[in-house]
Design a protein around this motif. Structure first.
Motif, PDB file in Angstrom:
ATOM      1  N   SER A 185       0.831  -1.207  -0.055  1.00  0.00           N
ATOM      2  CA  SER A 185      -0.176   0.091  -0.075  1.00  0.00           C
ATOM      3  C   SER A 185       0.855   1.213  -0.143  1.00  0.00           C
ATOM      4  O   SER A 185       0.542   2.279  -0.495  1.00  0.00           O
ATOM      5  N   LYS A 198     -11.607  -1.088   4.293  1.00  0.00           N
ATOM      6  CA  LYS A 198     -12.067   0.041   3.474  1.00  0.00           C
ATOM      7  C   LYS A 198     -10.526   0.716   2.784  1.00  0.00           C
ATOM      8  O   LYS A 198      -9.479   0.944   3.476  1.00  0.00           O
ATOM      9  N   GLY A 200      -9.398   4.373   1.475  1.00  0.00           N
ATOM     10  CA  GLY A 200      -9.747   5.616   1.464  1.00  0.00           C
ATOM     11  C   GLY A 200      -8.942   6.539   0.450  1.00  0.00           C
ATOM     12  O   GLY A 200      -8.204   5.849  -0.360  1.00  0.00           O
ATOM     13  N   THR A 203      -5.350   6.247   3.045  1.00  0.00           N
ATOM     14  CA  THR A 203      -5.301   5.160   4.002  1.00  0.00           C
ATOM     15  C   THR A 203      -5.979   3.983   3.513  1.00  0.00           C
ATOM     16  O   THR A 203      -6.831   4.092   2.812  1.00  0.00           O
ATOM     17  N   VAL A 204      -5.617   3.009   4.309  1.00  0.00           N
ATOM     18  CA  VAL A 204      -6.389   1.827   4.235  1.00  0.00           C
ATOM     19  C   VAL A 204      -6.698   1.270   5.445  1.00  0.00           C
ATOM     20  O   VAL A 204      -5.995   1.244   6.401  1.00  0.00           O
ATOM     21  N   THR A 205      -7.986   0.925   5.777  1.00  0.00           N
ATOM     22  CA  THR A 205      -8.388   0.566   7.238  1.00  0.00           C
ATOM     23  C   THR A 205      -8.536  -1.140   6.971  1.00  0.00           C
ATOM     24  O   THR A 205      -9.200  -1.482   6.160  1.00  0.00           O
ATOM     25  N   GLY A 209      -9.948  -2.102  12.868  1.00  0.00           N
ATOM     26  CA  GLY A 209      -9.921  -0.763  12.639  1.00  0.00           C
ATOM     27  C   GLY A 209      -8.419  -0.109  12.880  1.00  0.00           C
ATOM     28  O   GLY A 209      -8.382   1.135  13.299  1.00  0.00           O
ATOM     29  N   ILE A 210      -7.642  -0.815  12.156  1.00  0.00           N
ATOM     30  CA  ILE A 210      -6.434  -0.074  12.072  1.00  0.00           C
ATOM     31  C   ILE A 210      -6.103   0.468  10.852  1.00  0.00           C
ATOM     32  O   ILE A 210      -6.479   0.077   9.780  1.00  0.00           O
ATOM     33  N   GLU A 211      -5.595   1.976  10.738  1.00  0.00           N
ATOM     34  CA  GLU A 211      -5.380   2.707   9.393  1.00  0.00           C
ATOM     35  C   GLU A 211      -3.981   2.495   9.181  1.00  0.00           C
ATOM     36  O   GLU A 211      -2.900   2.854   9.986  1.00  0.00           O
ATOM     37  N   LEU A 212      -3.778   2.225   7.828  1.00  0.00           N
ATOM     38  CA  LEU A 212      -2.411   2.079   7.240  1.00  0.00           C
ATOM     39  C   LEU A 212      -2.124   3.122   6.199  1.00  0.00           C
ATOM     40  O   LEU A 212      -3.192   3.504   5.399  1.00  0.00           O
ATOM     41  N   LYS A 219      -1.703   3.449  -5.005  1.00  0.00           N
ATOM     42  CA  LYS A 219      -3.157   3.456  -4.941  1.00  0.00           C
ATOM     43  C   LYS A 219      -3.855   2.730  -5.819  1.00  0.00           C
ATOM     44  O   LYS A 219      -4.650   1.932  -5.670  1.00  0.00           O
TER      45      LYS A 219
END
Length: 234
Positions: A185, A198, A200, A203-205, A209-212, A219
């Motif tokens: 990512s 998700k 975004g 970011t990738v969730t 619930g962790i955002e990376l 992307k």
């Protein structure tokens, strides 16, 4: 591969069985399939010996989500595919790490995409990687890894329970995981696509619930790999 179909509707259950037979013929696969028309009968017999469970969500008695929680309390690795008339219920499948869901009446194209995804899941479940550092040598199931990140000279492998570090490069670990559903990512960040919830703007969730980070450069490629992994979507 051993498969259970759990659905109180005879028509819906037999449709899945027919699709399984068609998939076997088209892909030279061999399935052992058993149908349960009551969740109680399935749970009473369940011994953790199925690879995939097609599970109806709306059933009398224990609904599919309750059954899935019970399955997970006994077996952390079985693949669960929800079948439902109401897609909004399936979002709760994330609680039990379901592979995916299908909306009734199920069409064969959607079914085959989801089943291929389940087969990929099973392959990753059955593949381990070996991690080494100064203190220990660890055998880790690839399916347990949420994401991998580069920290200075180390690679950190994050699971739900803890993190493990070893010296290495992203290039080297990518070669180890080439046949598994991992995608980059951002520079120095590899994500297990099975846990993505998700994508975004930047970011990738992932579960839970962790955002990376998601780089602009990667992307499009990351999104395409995720869509491919998901079988083109629901």
């Amino acid at each position: 591969m051993k498969i259970a179909v759990v659905d109180d509707s005879i028509e819906d259950a037999q449709r899945i069985v027919q699709y399984l037979e068609q998939f076997q013929a088209e892909h030279n696969q061999t399935f052992q399939t058993k149908v349960f028309y009551a969740s109680f009968d399935f749970l009473e017999e369940y011994r953790g010996d199925y690879d995939v469970v097609f599970l109806d969500i709306e059933m009398p008695g224990s609904n599919g989500l309750e059954v899935a929680h019970e399955i997970r309390s006994r077996d952390a690795s079985v693949g669960i595919l929800f079948v439902t008339s109401m897609a909004q219920y399936a979002i709760n499948g994330y609680e039990v790490n379901a592979i995916d869901f299908m909306v009734k009446p199920v069409k064969y194209y959607s079914f085959s995409m989801k089943l291929e995804k389940a087969i990929r899941f099973l392959k990753s479940r059955n593949q381990d990687i070996l991690l080494r550092n100064k203190e220990e040598i660890l055998r880790l199931p690839a399916s347990d890894i949420l994401y991998i990140e580069k920290e200075r000279d180390n690679l950190v492998f994050h699971t739900r329970q803890e993190a493990f570090a070893e010296r290495g490069s992203i290039k080297t670990v990518k070669s180890k995981l080439v046949s598994l559903p991992f995608a980059e990512s951002a520079s120095g960040c590899l994500i297990n696509l099975a846990y993505v919830r998700k994508i975004g703007k930047d970011t990738v969730t992932i579960e839970p619930g962790i955002e990376l980070p998601l780089s602009r450069r990667l992307k499009r490629q990351f999104s395409q790999e995720y869509i491919s992994y998901m079988g083109g979507g629901f």
